[in-house]
Scaffold this active site. Structure first.
Site, mmCIF file in Angstrom:
data_model
loop_
_atom_site.group_PDB
_atom_site.id
_atom_site.type_symbol
_atom_site.label_atom_id
_atom_site.label_comp_id
_atom_site.label_asym_id
_atom_site.label_seq_id
_atom_site.Cartn_x
_atom_site.Cartn_y
_atom_site.Cartn_z
ATOM 1 N N ASN A 7 0.874 -1.171 0.000
ATOM 2 C CA ASN A 7 0.000 0.000 0.000
ATOM 3 C C ASN A 7 0.911 1.220 0.000
ATOM 4 O OD1 ASN A 7 -1.856 2.023 0.390
ATOM 5 N ND2 ASN A 7 -2.735 1.183 2.259
ATOM 6 N N LYS A 14 3.404 0.676 3.108
ATOM 7 C CA LYS A 14 3.143 -0.422 4.035
ATOM 8 C C LYS A 14 3.204 -1.740 3.261
ATOM 9 C CE LYS A 14 0.006 2.366 6.889
ATOM 10 N NZ LYS A 14 -1.379 2.499 7.398
ATOM 11 N N ARG A 91 -2.784 -2.087 -3.300
ATOM 12 C CA ARG A 91 -4.024 -1.382 -3.055
ATOM 13 C C ARG A 91 -4.024 -0.116 -3.904
ATOM 14 N NH1 ARG A 91 -5.390 3.062 1.398
ATOM 15 N NH2 ARG A 91 -7.636 3.213 1.064
ATOM 16 N N HIS A 180 -13.343 2.190 0.684
ATOM 17 C CA HIS A 180 -13.264 1.117 1.683
ATOM 18 C C HIS A 180 -13.879 -0.176 1.150
ATOM 19 C CE1 HIS A 180 -13.316 4.480 4.958
ATOM 20 N NE2 HIS A 180 -12.065 4.177 4.635
ATOM 21 N N GLY A 212 -11.000 7.648 8.866
ATOM 22 C CA GLY A 212 -11.949 7.773 7.768
ATOM 23 C C GLY A 212 -13.063 6.779 8.025
ATOM 24 N N ARG A 241 -12.586 14.982 8.620
ATOM 25 C CA ARG A 241 -13.426 15.316 7.480
ATOM 26 C C ARG A 241 -14.840 15.643 7.949
ATOM 27 N NH1 ARG A 241 -11.678 9.903 4.496
ATOM 28 N NH2 ARG A 241 -9.510 10.406 3.996
ATOM 29 N N MET A 284 -10.789 9.075 18.431
ATOM 30 C CA MET A 284 -11.964 8.735 19.228
ATOM 31 C C MET A 284 -11.594 8.327 20.649
ATOM 32 S SD MET A 284 -15.225 8.617 19.433
ATOM 33 C CE MET A 284 -15.882 8.722 17.755
ATOM 34 N N GLY A 331 -10.626 0.494 13.014
ATOM 35 C CA GLY A 331 -10.068 0.816 14.315
ATOM 36 C C GLY A 331 -11.072 1.213 15.373
ATOM 37 N N GLU A 334 -14.121 -1.536 15.715
ATOM 38 C CA GLU A 334 -13.727 -2.775 16.377
ATOM 39 C C GLU A 334 -13.424 -2.581 17.863
ATOM 40 O OE1 GLU A 334 -10.466 -4.608 14.232
ATOM 41 O OE2 GLU A 334 -11.402 -4.123 12.313
ATOM 42 N N GLU A 385 -8.053 -6.060 4.998
ATOM 43 C CA GLU A 385 -8.007 -5.686 3.588
ATOM 44 C C GLU A 385 -6.802 -6.294 2.888
ATOM 45 O OE1 GLU A 385 -9.271 -1.306 3.127
ATOM 46 O OE2 GLU A 385 -8.819 -1.525 5.267
#
Length: 407
Positions: A7, A14, A91, A180, A212, A241, A284, A331, A334, A385
């Site tokens: 990616n 990554k 990706r 996604h 996101g 966003r 969060m 993230g 879950e 993914e």
């Protein structure tokens, strides 16, 4: 077959290396700050200590070379030779209408990806750098591109078209594409597998909630509608966003604040969402911590965020005339017990009953967190993914090899 999944970003890369015999991860890692003399390579081989190197890595070809060096390193490596890498999967964020599924990299494939640079200027050019770097370092090794948008190409016109002049769609491809897709595809398949029910018979709403975030209505195994639009800015409120807003806000704000297009674009993508409302963070975890300590702005940000998630779930249940399964992934989805609880509290009219004890459990496994009496199964499904990319790469590379052998 060993598959390397990459990616590539504009200044980062990554990677994960899979052994497809058992889909195990042999090694993973990342290269950060590409283009600088203080780039950071973090390599995590299975069953061996993590390795971290700070050095000059000025472009993506050098980054790929460094990754390969680590994979075959006498002490830190997991392969005897780079010849043991049989294919590479990438990706790619935007496939436009050109790619409805994953594809082998050819000259024609690369040309089409270049044509889509305008639709994903921050992502597709970086992905192309990764593809070209692999070509330079591993010539002749098959490469496959897996698109975030491909899963959503099954949306009907009433879902993906905007109510603006059709000439804008025909000339410039202005429509909903969604993102996604690899995550939504993976978690929906995994949920059906765990439930022991055919995916083609289910109505699911998948909530991929990270920095996101997007929600997708999955009807009979196919994307029916999704919250992100032509770009990842539309839809749910996110870390930085804005998500959905009145489009007239853009010219109004530009006029009142004397902003340029670049500045207002930056405001909506990088300085809005949780960060803007809370005034403290886009994370969060920090929001919920501040909320528990009585921070009113953090609570407002959290309530706005969960309200919008709940609103999309309700809308998609209406769009599909029902819902069988509600999925939380990525993230935040879950890991945030309080977010899942708050979202589900307002969905009892759908027959959703959350089991608070199951919801509070920490696990990396797929799990049902609703009560046995709940008419809708609520599930936490860790996304993967990279594994989906590895599977598609394995499949297409094997088909190409078989075709070449038969020819």
């Amino acid at each position: 077959m060993n598959i390397l999944v990459i990616n590539a970003g504009s200044s980062s890369l990554k990677y994960q290396l899979y052994d497809m015999k058992d889909e195990s991860v042999l090694a993973s890692g990342r290269v950060e700050r590409i283009g600088m003399d203080s780039a950071i390579l973090t390599h995590e081989p299975a069953d061996k200590p993590e390795v971290r190197i700070v050095d000059e890595i000025l472009e993506h070809t050098s980054a790929i070379k460094r990754v390969l060096d680590m994979l075959v390193h006498p002490e830190h490596g997991v392969l005897g030779s780079v010849s043991e890498i049989h294919a590479v999967g990438h990706r790619v964020v935007h496939g436009g209408e050109s790619f409805k599924e994953s594809a082998i990299v050819t000259n024609e494939t690369k040309l089409e990806i270049r044509k889509l640079f305008d639709l994903a200027p921050l992502h597709n050019p970086a992905h192309m750098m990764g593809i070209l770097a692999v070509e330079a370092v591993l010539p002749g090794v098959p490469q496959v591109v897996v698109f975030d948008t491909a899963f959503h190409q099954t949306m009907p016109q009433e879902s993906y078209l905007y109510p603006v002049p059709m000439v804008l769609y025909r000339r410039h491809g202005i429509r909903r594409y969604g993102f996604h897709g690899t995550s939504h595809a993976y978690v929906s398949e995994r949920a059906a597998e765990v439930l022991g029910r055919p995916l083609e018979e289910l109505k699911l709403v998948s909530c991929h909630i990270g920095n996101g975030a997007s929600a997708t209505a999955i009807l009979n195994g196919k994307s029916f509608d999704t919250s992100m639009g032509m770009t990842p800015l539309e839809g749910l409120m996110m870390g930085t966003r804005s998500g959905d807003l009145d489009p007239a806000i853009v010219p109004y704000t530009m006029n009142k604040e004397d902003l340029t297009l670049t500045e207002v674009n930056s405001m909506l993508n990088k300085h809005s969402g949780l960060l803007a409302i809370s005034g403290i963070s886009s994370d969060m975890r920090e929001i919920t911590e501040a909320m528990s300590e009585g921070d009113k702005n953090a609570r407002l940000a959290f309530e706005m965020y969960t309200y919008r998630v709940r609103k999309y779930i309700g809308a998609y249940a209406a769009a599909m005339n029902g819902i069988d399964v509600l999925l939380f992934t990525a993230g935040v989805g879950e890991n945030s017990v309080v977010l899942r609880e708050r979202v589900c509290e307002g969905l009892t009219f759908l027959g959703i009953e959350l089991d608070r004890e199951l919801n509070a459990q920490r696990s990396k496994e797929v799990r049902v967190i609703s009560t046995p009496e709940s008419r809708v199964k609520v599930m936490v499904v860790p996304t993967n993914e990279e594994l989906l990319i590895a599977r598609d790469t394995f499949k297409l590379a094997a088909e190409q090899s078989k075709g070449e052998t038969e020819a």
